[in-house]
Design an enzyme around this catalytic site. Structure first.
Site, mmCIF file in Angstrom:
data_model
loop_
_atom_site.group_PDB
_atom_site.id
_atom_site.type_symbol
_atom_site.label_atom_id
_atom_site.label_comp_id
_atom_site.label_asym_id
_atom_site.label_seq_id
_atom_site.Cartn_x
_atom_site.Cartn_y
_atom_site.Cartn_z
ATOM 1 N N ASP A 185 2.504 7.839 2.683
ATOM 2 C CA ASP A 185 2.076 6.189 2.233
ATOM 3 C C ASP A 185 0.900 6.185 2.592
ATOM 4 O O ASP A 185 0.693 5.882 3.857
ATOM 5 C CB ASP A 185 3.242 5.964 2.037
ATOM 6 C CG ASP A 185 3.617 4.561 1.899
ATOM 7 O OD1 ASP A 185 3.731 4.785 0.889
ATOM 8 O OD2 ASP A 185 2.516 3.640 2.004
ATOM 9 N N ASN A 193 -4.085 -3.621 -3.484
ATOM 10 C CA ASN A 193 -4.796 -4.257 -5.453
ATOM 11 C C ASN A 193 -4.175 -5.520 -5.514
ATOM 12 O O ASN A 193 -5.135 -5.996 -6.446
ATOM 13 C CB ASN A 193 -2.967 -3.833 -5.803
ATOM 14 C CG ASN A 193 -2.885 -2.135 -6.139
ATOM 15 O OD1 ASN A 193 -4.009 -1.297 -6.760
ATOM 16 N ND2 ASN A 193 -1.661 -1.812 -6.283
ATOM 17 N N HIS A 198 -6.207 -4.421 -9.231
ATOM 18 C CA HIS A 198 -5.948 -2.547 -9.841
ATOM 19 C C HIS A 198 -7.006 -1.461 -10.119
ATOM 20 O O HIS A 198 -6.158 -0.555 -10.075
ATOM 21 C CB HIS A 198 -4.934 -2.535 -10.655
ATOM 22 C CG HIS A 198 -3.940 -3.588 -9.846
ATOM 23 N ND1 HIS A 198 -2.264 -3.096 -9.654
ATOM 24 C CD2 HIS A 198 -3.146 -5.137 -10.421
ATOM 25 C CE1 HIS A 198 -1.917 -3.923 -9.591
ATOM 26 N NE2 HIS A 198 -1.866 -5.347 -10.197
ATOM 27 N N ASP A 202 -6.646 2.259 -8.100
ATOM 28 C CA ASP A 202 -6.674 3.042 -9.087
ATOM 29 C C ASP A 202 -7.286 4.308 -8.123
ATOM 30 O O ASP A 202 -7.501 5.194 -8.692
ATOM 31 C CB ASP A 202 -6.714 3.083 -10.575
ATOM 32 C CG ASP A 202 -5.575 2.768 -11.352
ATOM 33 O OD1 ASP A 202 -4.095 2.240 -10.473
ATOM 34 O OD2 ASP A 202 -5.394 1.955 -11.800
ATOM 35 N N GLU A 229 1.935 4.549 -4.729
ATOM 36 C CA GLU A 229 0.811 5.363 -3.710
ATOM 37 C C GLU A 229 1.647 6.417 -2.393
ATOM 38 O O GLU A 229 0.787 6.319 -1.214
ATOM 39 C CB GLU A 229 0.834 4.220 -2.710
ATOM 40 C CG GLU A 229 1.922 3.391 -1.502
ATOM 41 C CD GLU A 229 2.147 2.420 -2.756
ATOM 42 O OE1 GLU A 229 3.276 1.463 -1.420
ATOM 43 O OE2 GLU A 229 3.064 2.632 -3.300
#
Length: 312
Positions: A185, A193, A198, A202, A229
């Site tokens: 993780d 973010n 965002h 990505d 994630e």
């Protein structure tokens, strides 16, 4: 002279023995009468019809699946009249009412004047090949309908993960080899973010995915995006210690990438937490228990301050 006759008879007997000992079924049809002058005895073991029941071409036509009949008969007659060697696949009727896939390979025999005199050929049982072809076609259709690739990162998605994990679990049970599972993780990804946006988030996921792909050294190991994630690695025939080494290699590679993360509570760079679990499938349980164990270990890693590996 007698010696020559004896030798020719021996040769004929040898050739006939060779023909009738193969799985392929030899046959011959006189073109003028369209009657069988020979058909191998193997026909009975394959289709259940005795060789004596194959009198003429009508027997061949009638013992063909109705859906294949017009196509195959028209094609074979056209090619035979033209004196062209050919082959055709069709379903042949067995004496018990079922069907078997046959490939007929036909050679057209001409006389000295160039006229068609006879047809000779071999029938081959291609049922297994047809079954494999149909299976491949089904798989191709399934792959077209169901994408096994994560749209964002390009690595395997959850659907493929579930399929591979089930297969590897069964394989581990048969081979009595350990199966390891790493759950990873990205630390403080929500803050990432919020701070960078965002689109940058990505891009970060894509970069982490590529780093992890580069860290895998065995073709059989699988990297997949678990969701959000989170990423996972399936490591067949891998002990806990070896799996921990893989996790450490991944962690080091991500550190070397030095992806900035100014909003992190852990570091000014992107870090990851990992749970590493190993199971012996012969002890029972299932692949779901392995995932749950890795998830618990990942939670412990995050509770203990993140940017760390917990293996058990």
């Amino acid at each position: 002279m007698n010696d020559v006759v004896v030798e020719m008879n021996v040769d004929t007997t040898v050739y006939k023995t060779l023909l009738e000992s193969t799985k392929a079924i030899p046959w011959k049809i006189d073109w003028e009468t369209l009657r069988f002058t020979y058909i191998g005895p193997q026909i009975e073991s394959l289709l259940g019809w005795s060789p004596h029941s194959w009198v003429g071409i009508d027997d061949w036509v009638e013992r063909m699946h109705p859906d294949d009949r017009d196509r195959v008969v028209n094609f074979c007659v056209e090619q035979s009249k033209a004196g062209v060697d050919h082959e055709a696949d069709y379903r042949a009727l067995k004496a018990d009412g079922s069907y078997v896939w046959i490939r007929d390979v036909v050679h057209v025999v001409r006389n000295g004047a160039g006229e068609v005199e006879a047809l000779i050929g071999f029938m081959f049982d291609i049922s297994e090949r047809k079954q494999n072809e149909e299976k491949l076609l089904r798989l191709q259709r399934e792959l077209e309908e169901l994408s096994y690739q994560d749209g964002l990162t390009g690595i395997a998605n959850r659907r493929l993960l579930d399929s591979v994990l089930e297969t590897e679990w069964a394989s581990a049970r048969r081979s009595e080899q350990p199966l390891s599972f790493i759950m990873l993780d990205i630390d403080c990804f929500k803050q990432y973010n919020d701070h960078y946006g965002h689109l940058a988030g990505d891009d970060c996921l894509r970069r982490i995915a590529q780093i992890l792909v580069s860290s895998i050294v065995r073709p059989r190991d699988l990297l997949a995006r678990f969701g959000g994630e989170e990423f996972v690695l399936v490591l067949p025939e891998t002990s806990l210690e070896a799996a921990r080494q893989v996790a450490e290699r991944c962690q080091a590679a991500i550190g070397d990438a030095a992806i900035p993360h100014r909003a992190s509570d852990v570091s000014h760079l992107v870090t990851v937490s990992m749970g590493v679990a190993t199971a012996d499938p012969t002890d029972g349980g299932g692949q779901a228990s392995l995932i749950e164990k890795a998830d618990r270990l990942l939670y412990r890693a995050k509770q203990n301050g993140r940017d760390r590996i917990v293996a058990e």
